[in-house]
Design an enzyme around this catalytic site. Structure first.
Site, PDB file in Angstrom:
ATOM      1  N   LYS A   1       6.189 -21.302 -16.122  1.00  0.00           N
ATOM      2  CA  LYS A   1       4.808 -20.582 -16.370  1.00  0.00           C
ATOM      3  C   LYS A   1       4.793 -20.369 -18.127  1.00  0.00           C
ATOM      4  CE  LYS A   1       6.115 -16.123 -15.328  1.00  0.00           C
ATOM      5  NZ  LYS A   1       6.492 -16.091 -16.796  1.00  0.00           N
TER       6      LYS A   1
ATOM      7  N   ASP B   1       6.898 -12.784  -9.143  1.00  0.00           N
ATOM      8  CA  ASP B   1       7.666 -12.918  -7.622  1.00  0.00           C
ATOM      9  C   ASP B   1       8.627 -11.154  -7.813  1.00  0.00           C
ATOM     10  OD1 ASP B   1       9.561 -13.266  -9.606  1.00  0.00           O
ATOM     11  OD2 ASP B   1      10.226 -15.029  -9.249  1.00  0.00           O
TER      12      ASP B   1
END
Length: 253
Positions: free
Chosen positions: A14, A127
């Site tokens: 990311k 997450d």
């Protein structure tokens, strides 16, 4: 001003993707601000030749109220303005609250009024189930969310959770889902697995990043891949994604 939040499971690439997009936008002549919202504070590392920049939380702790905007943001590769929220000492405090405190500091320092960026990119851990990490989605900071995932099961699971959060906030006028960026790990039936995810959320794959050794080589040299290998396949796909984001983005006045 276009405002994008890039989400994804930790370790999915990311931050590499976000930094590469910042480079692509800056190549296009846009003034870019990248804000790292991961407690590791490594979002902008390779835009500064591998040297960490002071985090906003560190600055607030050291300088209390005596800070100015230049203490919070730092110019990196190709003029990209960088900020890292940072986080608490591991095991102590709440990283989500740290993001909130950092955003408040940037607002008080009038980041957007003073710098007037064309592009704002938020690099957000995806997450961790914590309201603080949803700030860019729900509090009017970002207009669109792009999710980085591979075809690995845990990456898809995290991506589905993020997409669900975006769906839950959408009716309140918050950020919408711009699309899914596939960052290949070369697992079996990878694109097909990600397409199933897209079908569940009426989304589409807006980018298909190849498994490219140039990325690792650039990071080993403490450089952005767009700087070291501007003609590699990964860099070309990043530029295509950047063009898509502009063409399909929300111009926030």
């Amino acid at each position: 001003m276009y405002r994008f939040a890039i989400y994804g499971k930790g370790g999915i690439g990311k931050s590499t993707t976000t930094s590469a997009l910042s480079c692509a936008f800056s190549e296009m002549g846009y003034k870019v601000i990248q804000i790292g919202c991961d407690p590791k504070a490594d979002s902008t590392l390779y835009l500064h030749e591998g040297k960490p920049i002071p985090t906003i939380l560190e600055t607030l702790k050291q300088q209390k109220e005596a800070y100015i905007l230049s203490d919070l943001i730092h110019k990196g590769y190709n003029g990209i303005l960088c900020a890292e929220c940072g986080g608490p000492t591991p095991g102590l405090g709440c990283a989500g609250r740290g993001i909130g405190a950092s955003f408040e500091a940037l607002e008080e320092a009038e980041l957007f009024e003073q710098e007037k960026p064309d592009i704002v990119l938020y690099d957000v851990l995806g997450d961790v189930v914590c309201g603080g990490f949803a700030l860019p989605i729900r509090d009017g900071y970002a207009d669109q969310v792009y999710i980085v995932t591979s075809g690995e099961n845990m990456a898809i699971y995290a991506a589905a959770n993020i997409a669900t959060a975006v769906e839950n906030f959408k009716e309140r006028g918050y950020a919408s889902l711009g699309g899914i960026i596939l960052n290949r790990r070369n697992v079996e039936n990878e694109r097909e697995k990600v397409e199933v995810l897209c079908n569940d959320f009426s989304a589409k794959i807006v980018g298909d990043l190849p498994r490219d050794n140039h990325v690792g080589e650039a990071e080993n040299a403490k450089r952005a891949v767009m700087e070291m290998y501007p003609d590699c396949a990964y860099a070309e796909e990043i530029r295509r994604i950047a063009r898509f984001m502009i063409e399909n983005g929300v111009d926030h006045a």
